[in-house]
Scaffold this active site. Sequence first.
Site, mmCIF file in Angstrom:
data_model
loop_
_atom_site.group_PDB
_atom_site.id
_atom_site.type_symbol
_atom_site.label_atom_id
_atom_site.label_comp_id
_atom_site.label_asym_id
_atom_site.label_seq_id
_atom_site.Cartn_x
_atom_site.Cartn_y
_atom_site.Cartn_z
ATOM 1 N N CYS A 8 -4.838 -10.892 46.679
ATOM 2 C CA CYS A 8 -5.697 -11.944 47.226
ATOM 3 C C CYS A 8 -7.087 -11.775 46.608
ATOM 4 C CB CYS A 8 -5.718 -11.943 48.751
ATOM 5 S SG CYS A 8 -6.494 -10.542 49.531
ATOM 6 N N CYS A 81 -3.457 -16.292 48.343
ATOM 7 C CA CYS A 81 -4.490 -17.321 48.456
ATOM 8 C C CYS A 81 -4.614 -18.055 47.127
ATOM 9 C CB CYS A 81 -5.828 -16.710 48.853
ATOM 10 S SG CYS A 81 -6.551 -15.627 47.620
ATOM 11 N N CYS A 88 -5.871 -14.875 38.952
ATOM 12 C CA CYS A 88 -5.137 -13.649 38.672
ATOM 13 C C CYS A 88 -4.891 -13.542 37.169
ATOM 14 C CB CYS A 88 -3.798 -13.695 39.414
ATOM 15 S SG CYS A 88 -2.795 -12.222 39.206
#
Length: 133
Positions: A8, A81, A88
């Site tokens: 997250c 999220c 990412c």
Amino acid sequence: MKKIYFLCTGNSCRSQLAEGLAKSILDSKEWEVRSAGIEAHGLNPRAVQIMAEIGIDISQNKSEVIDLAFLNSSDVVITLCGDALDNCPVIPKSVQHIHWGLEDPAKATGTEEEVMNMFRKTRNEIEKRIKHL
């Protein structure tokens, strides 16, 4: 041993809840469970509190940034999220990627009880999803 990585934004709440729950639900002989964030924001004390309510101690967990070696060698990566999903590092095609777009309970407003209930709701949703993996 299979590896599962929960990601997250700040590795302070949702991914910490997921790591603690997965470690209590999944067989430790079969799964290595870790969590991380795009950034490290520190462990949210409310997350620690609501996990203690169900007998899981995450008080010694550390808020960490994504470890690329672990990410690249994971079997399953779960983003919790939209920020983690969007920012990412590239997840290798060989890694199963699952996205759980959960609201951040740390952004909940209202009375202390209302905020804590949002944390509990998030914890319970993560627990349900881990049991269905």
